[in-house]
Design a protein around this motif. Sequence first.
Motif, PDB file in Angstrom:
ATOM      1  N   VAL A 164      64.288  -1.108  23.314  1.00  0.00           N
ATOM      2  CA  VAL A 164      64.219   0.342  23.113  1.00  0.00           C
ATOM      3  C   VAL A 164      63.173   0.633  22.051  1.00  0.00           C
ATOM      4  O   VAL A 164      63.232   0.095  20.937  1.00  0.00           O
ATOM      5  CB  VAL A 164      65.584   0.926  22.686  1.00  0.00           C
ATOM      6  CG1 VAL A 164      65.456   2.438  22.458  1.00  0.00           C
ATOM      7  CG2 VAL A 164      66.644   0.639  23.738  1.00  0.00           C
ATOM      8  N   LEU A 165      62.216   1.487  22.400  1.00  0.00           N
ATOM      9  CA  LEU A 165      61.164   1.923  21.483  1.00  0.00           C
ATOM     10  C   LEU A 165      61.307   3.418  21.239  1.00  0.00           C
ATOM     11  O   LEU A 165      61.434   4.202  22.180  1.00  0.00           O
ATOM     12  CB  LEU A 165      59.782   1.640  22.076  1.00  0.00           C
ATOM     13  CG  LEU A 165      59.398   0.183  22.325  1.00  0.00           C
ATOM     14  CD1 LEU A 165      58.071   0.106  23.061  1.00  0.00           C
ATOM     15  CD2 LEU A 165      59.320  -0.585  21.008  1.00  0.00           C
ATOM     16  N   ALA A 166      61.263   3.821  19.990  1.00  0.00           N
ATOM     17  CA  ALA A 166      61.307   5.244  19.618  1.00  0.00           C
ATOM     18  C   ALA A 166      59.935   5.676  19.110  1.00  0.00           C
ATOM     19  O   ALA A 166      59.057   4.845  18.857  1.00  0.00           O
ATOM     20  CB  ALA A 166      62.373   5.471  18.543  1.00  0.00           C
ATOM     21  N   ARG A 167      59.775   7.007  18.971  1.00  0.00           N
ATOM     22  CA  ARG A 167      58.540   7.612  18.471  1.00  0.00           C
ATOM     23  C   ARG A 167      57.324   7.212  19.295  1.00  0.00           C
ATOM     24  O   ARG A 167      56.233   6.974  18.761  1.00  0.00           O
ATOM     25  CB  ARG A 167      58.320   7.272  16.997  1.00  0.00           C
ATOM     26  CG  ARG A 167      59.429   7.790  16.087  1.00  0.00           C
ATOM     27  CD  ARG A 167      59.142   7.500  14.629  1.00  0.00           C
ATOM     28  NE  ARG A 167      60.280   7.838  13.784  1.00  0.00           N
ATOM     29  CZ  ARG A 167      60.364   7.591  12.488  1.00  0.00           C
ATOM     30  NH1 ARG A 167      59.354   7.005  11.866  1.00  0.00           N
ATOM     31  NH2 ARG A 167      61.447   7.928  11.798  1.00  0.00           N
ATOM     32  N   CYS A 168      57.515   7.147  20.596  1.00  0.00           N
ATOM     33  CA  CYS A 168      56.390   6.848  21.479  1.00  0.00           C
ATOM     34  C   CYS A 168      55.557   8.111  21.704  1.00  0.00           C
ATOM     35  O   CYS A 168      56.019   9.235  21.483  1.00  0.00           O
ATOM     36  CB  CYS A 168      56.889   6.292  22.805  1.00  0.00           C
ATOM     37  SG  CYS A 168      57.669   4.662  22.641  1.00  0.00           S
ATOM     38  N   ALA A 169      54.321   7.909  22.154  1.00  0.00           N
ATOM     39  CA  ALA A 169      53.395   9.019  22.382  1.00  0.00           C
ATOM     40  C   ALA A 169      52.746   8.858  23.751  1.00  0.00           C
ATOM     41  O   ALA A 169      52.629   7.732  24.259  1.00  0.00           O
ATOM     42  CB  ALA A 169      52.334   9.058  21.287  1.00  0.00           C
ATOM     43  N   VAL A 219      62.070  -2.152  29.393  1.00  0.00           N
ATOM     44  CA  VAL A 219      61.657  -1.458  28.173  1.00  0.00           C
ATOM     45  C   VAL A 219      61.891   0.036  28.361  1.00  0.00           C
ATOM     46  O   VAL A 219      61.403   0.633  29.329  1.00  0.00           O
ATOM     47  CB  VAL A 219      60.169  -1.713  27.857  1.00  0.00           C
ATOM     48  CG1 VAL A 219      59.769  -0.966  26.589  1.00  0.00           C
ATOM     49  CG2 VAL A 219      59.908  -3.203  27.710  1.00  0.00           C
ATOM     50  N   ALA A 220      62.641   0.651  27.430  1.00  0.00           N
ATOM     51  CA  ALA A 220      62.850   2.097  27.418  1.00  0.00           C
ATOM     52  C   ALA A 220      61.987   2.684  26.316  1.00  0.00           C
ATOM     53  O   ALA A 220      62.273   2.489  25.126  1.00  0.00           O
ATOM     54  CB  ALA A 220      64.322   2.422  27.189  1.00  0.00           C
ATOM     55  N   ALA A 221      60.907   3.373  26.710  1.00  0.00           N
ATOM     56  CA  ALA A 221      59.981   3.981  25.759  1.00  0.00           C
ATOM     57  C   ALA A 221      60.331   5.460  25.626  1.00  0.00           C
ATOM     58  O   ALA A 221      60.207   6.214  26.591  1.00  0.00           O
ATOM     59  CB  ALA A 221      58.544   3.800  26.229  1.00  0.00           C
ATOM     60  N   VAL A 222      60.778   5.871  24.427  1.00  0.00           N
ATOM     61  CA  VAL A 222      61.351   7.210  24.230  1.00  0.00           C
ATOM     62  C   VAL A 222      60.428   8.057  23.353  1.00  0.00           C
ATOM     63  O   VAL A 222      59.960   7.615  22.304  1.00  0.00           O
ATOM     64  CB  VAL A 222      62.745   7.114  23.573  1.00  0.00           C
ATOM     65  CG1 VAL A 222      63.357   8.507  23.435  1.00  0.00           C
ATOM     66  CG2 VAL A 222      63.662   6.208  24.399  1.00  0.00           C
ATOM     67  N   MET A 223      60.207   9.284  23.825  1.00  0.00           N
ATOM     68  CA  MET A 223      59.409  10.255  23.075  1.00  0.00           C
ATOM     69  C   MET A 223      60.243  11.517  22.885  1.00  0.00           C
ATOM     70  O   MET A 223      60.879  11.997  23.831  1.00  0.00           O
ATOM     71  CB  MET A 223      58.131  10.585  23.849  1.00  0.00           C
ATOM     72  CG  MET A 223      57.333  11.744  23.306  1.00  0.00           C
ATOM     73  SD  MET A 223      55.857  12.052  24.304  1.00  0.00           S
ATOM     74  CE  MET A 223      55.417  13.703  23.730  1.00  0.00           C
ATOM     75  N   SER A 224      60.266  12.068  21.686  1.00  0.00           N
ATOM     76  CA  SER A 224      61.022  13.297  21.434  1.00  0.00           C
ATOM     77  C   SER A 224      60.130  14.514  21.677  1.00  0.00           C
ATOM     78  O   SER A 224      58.917  14.473  21.441  1.00  0.00           O
ATOM     79  CB  SER A 224      61.571  13.315  20.012  1.00  0.00           C
ATOM     80  OG  SER A 224      60.514  13.425  19.068  1.00  0.00           O
ATOM     81  N   ALA A 230      52.293  -0.887  21.569  1.00  0.00           N
ATOM     82  CA  ALA A 230      52.983   0.347  21.182  1.00  0.00           C
ATOM     83  C   ALA A 230      53.376   0.319  19.712  1.00  0.00           C
ATOM     84  O   ALA A 230      53.245   1.327  18.993  1.00  0.00           O
ATOM     85  CB  ALA A 230      54.215   0.544  22.063  1.00  0.00           C
ATOM     86  N   LEU A 231      53.846  -0.825  19.231  1.00  0.00           N
ATOM     87  CA  LEU A 231      54.216  -0.932  17.813  1.00  0.00           C
ATOM     88  C   LEU A 231      52.991  -0.758  16.920  1.00  0.00           C
ATOM     89  O   LEU A 231      53.055  -0.113  15.863  1.00  0.00           O
ATOM     90  CB  LEU A 231      54.885  -2.279  17.547  1.00  0.00           C
ATOM     91  CG  LEU A 231      56.226  -2.512  18.258  1.00  0.00           C
ATOM     92  CD1 LEU A 231      56.757  -3.913  17.963  1.00  0.00           C
ATOM     93  CD2 LEU A 231      57.249  -1.463  17.848  1.00  0.00           C
ATOM     94  N   ASP A 232      51.860  -1.316  17.335  1.00  0.00           N
ATOM     95  CA  ASP A 232      50.622  -1.141  16.570  1.00  0.00           C
ATOM     96  C   ASP A 232      50.207   0.328  16.518  1.00  0.00           C
ATOM     97  O   ASP A 232      49.589   0.779  15.542  1.00  0.00           O
ATOM     98  CB  ASP A 232      49.490  -1.963  17.190  1.00  0.00           C
ATOM     99  CG  ASP A 232      49.670  -3.460  16.968  1.00  0.00           C
ATOM    100  OD1 ASP A 232      50.443  -3.834  16.057  1.00  0.00           O
ATOM    101  OD2 ASP A 232      49.043  -4.244  17.704  1.00  0.00           O
ATOM    102  N   ASP A 233      50.552   1.072  17.579  1.00  0.00           N
ATOM    103  CA  ASP A 233      50.160   2.484  17.663  1.00  0.00           C
ATOM    104  C   ASP A 233      51.187   3.427  17.037  1.00  0.00           C
ATOM    105  O   ASP A 233      51.042   4.649  17.139  1.00  0.00           O
ATOM    106  CB  ASP A 233      49.936   2.877  19.125  1.00  0.00           C
ATOM    107  CG  ASP A 233      48.692   2.234  19.713  1.00  0.00           C
ATOM    108  OD1 ASP A 233      47.820   1.831  18.928  1.00  0.00           O
ATOM    109  OD2 ASP A 233      48.602   2.135  20.956  1.00  0.00           O
ATOM    110  N   GLY A 234      52.243   2.887  16.427  1.00  0.00           N
ATOM    111  CA  GLY A 234      53.174   3.732  15.699  1.00  0.00           C
ATOM    112  C   GLY A 234      54.575   3.829  16.261  1.00  0.00           C
ATOM    113  O   GLY A 234      55.426   4.522  15.680  1.00  0.00           O
TER     114      GLY A 234
END
Length: 493
Positions: free
Chosen positions: A373-378, A392-397, A348-352
């Motif tokens: 916690v991960l932000a700006r997920c897609a 892991v909390a993967a968050v997308m706005s 996920a970090l590699d993907d932004g």
Amino acid sequence: MSGLPHEARPDEDPVPGAAKAPSQRTLPEARAQSVVTEIRRDPRTGQPLARPVQPDPARADAALRAARSAWTMWRRVPQAQRSGTLRELAGAVESAAHELADLNSRETGRLFDDALAGVRSGAESLRRYAELSLLRSGPTLAGAFSGLDFTVYEPRGLVLGLTSWDDPVATACGIAGAGLAAGNVVLLKPSERCSALGRRLGRLFASAVPPGVLSTVTGDAELGAALAGDDRVNAIVHVGSAAVADSLVAASCRTGAHLVRGRGGSSSLIVDRGVDLGWAAACTAQAAFRHAGQLLSAPRRIFVLRDVEEVFLDELAEQARQWAASERVGPVVDEWARGEIHRAVLSALDDGAVLLVGGQFAEGPGSFYPPTVLARCAPSMSIMRDQVRGPVAAVMSVQTFDEAVAEAAEEPCGPSATVLTRDIGHAQLAAAEIPASNVAVNGLAVGVTGTDAPGLPQAGSTAGFGPRLLDELSRPKVIHLEPPVAARGRGGY
């Protein structure tokens, strides 16, 4: 051959009066070669546990034969007596609750209090099926004046229960309760990740039922596949990963066994504008980090409205730090699982994606992974598409609530969805549009003992641990009944 009391031995009668002649039918030879050789380690300390018992195809075959023999007796037992047996089983589980919870904790790393709650939930499930089974009746239809059409439910036969390691006692009790209440016999194969717990629970079960009615065999995934492919099995109930459930579809099609499976996909959580964001972050942390995020109902995809995203992420990151500091997150089940979680985070970090907290191996012994916690997920990221079972909390706005609902409804839509909102219209929209098995509004969708959750159509039926599982493990039969001709009177038909 020595064996545990709950595992039938081929040199003894599994049921009083059963024939001792050995069957010529055995498990597939290719499957019989599989053995469990890896030494399991305590996820909390890293210390070796006992080496798992190697799967014994002969013992498994004997258990299948014993179950088939026992069914001819068990299906004729009055329903009130079967219900009494389920209450005895519940009492046996309750009496050993602390021992079972300790075994669960040592083998899978689950925190003791959570494990104890799972054991008690399992006992309650057995009691619930004892009561539900007494109330079952099929519909009666209006037919001819002197006739009667009604439905009865018959047992399917031998039910194979394949259970996961995340809540092993509760799921085993649910399958056993529904199966026995419906008049079936049940053979349980617990996950190899908690085989000692499975054997202990099996001995408790065996103490309260006639031989062969409720048996347990332990072994690896190969043994489970062999059991699922045996044509003496009439129904399969699987609770675990979607990949394993998909592999059972071919086996059930080949043998004709009825397959009941858990929902796959990734569960979701939506944070609407207008809610208290501290409360929303606390709810999200509870859903994502409890049992180290390994429950199948844990949200893998978190959608937050863009205009409240910054404050929510700050609050959620703080929640993650508090959970880590207070040791509320136990270890994940083993090193392999920890490696899978970390690879998904790095991908996920590699993907932004942006890492706010966590995301690295915890220091010290055991297979701990910190709340992350991960932000700006897609949506395209594997962390949001796959069943990454970790804290892991993967968050997308998202821009609008409608967009959040649309994303949550997209495949891979998982078994549950949580919606945090003050807008009743938004709550109704989410409940109507998200095709999850369980939609919770302003509460956590963690799965409720005694509820049904049919979910999306897929290969194999889906059911929760409620009345519908009784139906899945039964065959309906419609009976048309009329008096003899002489008794019909002048009117005839």
